[in-house]
Design an enzyme around this catalytic site. Structure first.
Site: not given
Ligand code: GBH
Length: 506
Positions: A98, A143, A188, A330, A332, A400
């Site tokens: 992807r 993106h 997202e 996605n 995490y 993701e």
């Molecule tokens: C993904 O988002 C993205 O799609 C991707 O581009 C990215 O590289 C990957 O995550 C890893 O980060 O306010 O500083 O604590 C995941 C979603 C990313 C949502 C981090 C919340 C919090 C940042 N999350 N975010 S912070």
């Protein structure tokens, strides 16, 4: 058995056996990795590419980015290294990959009246190389890298974005749709709308949480719907592919089994991803009811003559409903949500005030190098089970899922392996429960430029040397473990590679 073990010691491509062969992935399951244009390509102004909102903010405010790499000018230089990228996919035996298209590489000013042939050529080269090795492309149109000229006109806060995006989608479908059969319109929406328009940790740094987030939310969903209908009507009949959207779905557990905590967790789900999922996947369409009532009541109290969330007309509801052939997710991390505890003060009005509940993570949940990325028990299983029960979409693709390690760590990433194996167990549980999950994309193929985190948070199955002009990529232990999974289609806990020399198995 003994002979086999001796053989395995000398033959690098020999793996152990899975203890429980019943727990295995179907043969058509898509195993891939994910990346995004800004994060890997570089070539920020090469061969006619236009300026995106990420070029703009990083050049203007380099101090916002964690060092040492303050902008995505070069990133992993995949603009030049795309052959090596496909070679890595072949080394691991990926069946899918992807990636995202850079809107301003294809349309330098954002509008479809001017197409950059060099941009088309770049993606043709990449796609052709993948197709040559039977690697299925999953392509994200957006993106996070809006062309700056469109931002100058308001970007996703301007309702005309629905037209601009549709025009861009048409260029992509026309040029690549003969080979690309899986389209993801937006990556997202929550991060685009909240982090970009409602907050200031993503471009374009609008920081209008109470209003901007919601204006963007509806415009984004309607832009997605336009692209979906365009594909469905004009391209699907000829090209035969599918089109969907990817939401960021973190899981929200109620902290206790009280009714108040159950309500609080549900409000968080609606606010964080329901405002994007509901208009597309629910039967009634529009914004989710409980959260809409909450924002309407607060808006009234706050002296607005209208709900800050906005609303869908009946026509818009009908247009957006059912516009996704799959649910891209996605995932995490997770939070525990409480109606009474851990509530932080928020500005009034704001999205966080509209949510209004507390979130918490127990100390025993392991934390990645990215402070937000916390491993919670069975969160992927819980999130998808919930979505399946609530919306029952045709299928899910996990677009993701990943774990970061700190800068300077070596190639032995056992914590990442633990994280991915737990996620794969969740997928096997979902499959056993009859949930239609079609694919899993690990984030990420390689270390990359992690937005305002720069290169300090490393999500790659391959390490990238950002000090080396060639941006050399080296397989980490996790790449070998993924390769074992893809080869055997089951999780083998006894497989513990020590020789990290990666080769392509023919
Ligand atoms: C993904 O988002 C993205 O799609 C991707 O581009 C990215 O590289 C990957 O995550 C890893 O980060 O306010 O500083 O604590 C995941 C979603 C990313 C949502 C981090 C919340 C919090 C940042 N999350 N975010 S912070």
């Amino acid at each position: 058995m003994k002979i086999l073990m001796v053989l395995c010691a000398v033959v690098a491509a020999c793996y152990g056996e899975c203890e429980n062969k019943d727990r295995s992935f179907p043969s058509d399951f898509l195993f891939g990795c994910a990346t995004a244009a800004v994060q890997i390509e570089g070539g920020w102004n090469a061969d006619g590419k236009g300026e995106s909102i990420w070029d703009r903010i990083t050049h203007r405010y380099p101090e916002l980015v964690s060092g040492p790499v303050l902008n995505p000018d070069v990133s992993c230089d995949s603009y030049n290294n795309w052959k090596r990228d496909v070679e890595m996919m072949r080394e691991m035996g990926l069946t899918a990959y992807r990636f995202s298209l850079s809107w301003s590489r294809i349309l330098p000013k954002g509008f479809a009246n001017e197409v950059n042939p060099k941009g088309i050529e770049y993606y043709n080269n990449l796609i052709n190389e993948m197709v040559k090795y039977n690697i299925t492309p999953l392509v994200t149109l957006y993106h996070w890298d809006l062309p700056q000229p469109l931002q100058d006109l308001g970007g996703l806060a301007n309702p005309l974005i629905t037209k601009w995006f549709e025009d861009y989608a048409r260029v992509a479908f026309t040029n690549f749709g003969d080979r690309v059969k899986h389209w993801i319109t937006f990556n997202e929406p929550r991060e685009v709308c909240y982090e970009g328009y409602g907050f200031n940790n993503k471009a374009p740094l609008v920081n209008s949480s109470a209003i901007g987030t919601y204006v963007c939310a509806k415009n984004l969903v309607l832009s997605h719907a336009n692209a979906y209908h365009l594909y469905d009507k004009e391209f699907k009949p000829i090209q035969g592919g599918e089109c969907g959207i990817t939401l960021s779905v973190q899981w929200f557990y109620p902290m206790t089994d009280s009714a108040e905590d159950a309500y609080a967790a549900e409000i968080m789900r609606q606010a964080e991803w329901g405002i994007y999922a509901h208009p597309i996947y629910s039967k009634e369409g529009g914004f989710p009811k409980e959260f809409a009532e909450r924002v309407a009541a607060k808006s009234k109290e706050q002296g607005f003559g209208w709900s800050r969330l906005g609303e869908y007309t009946e026509e818009e509801k009908a247009w957006a409903r059912g516009t996704s052939d799959f649910f891209g997710i996605n995932h995490y991390t997770a939070f525990q949500i409480s109606a009474t505890k851990y509530i932080e003060a928020s500005p009034v009005p704001s999205l966080t005030d509209d949510e209004g509940f507390g979130h918490f993570r127990p100390a025993e949940w392991p934390v990645a190098a990215s402070a937000w990325c916390v491993m919670a028990p069975n969160s992927l299983y819980n999130a998808i089970t919930f979505l399946n029960n609530k919306y029952n979409p045709p299928k899910f693709i996990i677009t993701e899922n990943g774990w970061s390690i700190a800068i300077g760590r070596d190639l032995i990433d056992d914590d990442r392996i633990t994280y991915h194996r737990a996620a794969w167990e969740d997928v096997l549980d979902l499959l056993a429960a009859g949930v239609n999950v079609k694919g899993y994309m690990a984030w990420s193929l390689m270390d990359n430029w992690e937005w305002l985190g720069g290169v300090t948070e490393r999500f790659g199955l391959y390490a990238v040397d950002f000090e080396d002009p060639a941006r050399t990529r080296t397989a980490r232990k996790s790449a070998f473990v993924y390769k074992q999974l893809i080869k055997d289609r089951c999780i083998d806990y006894s497989y513990n590679p020590t020789n990290l020399t990666m080769t392509i198995d023919e």
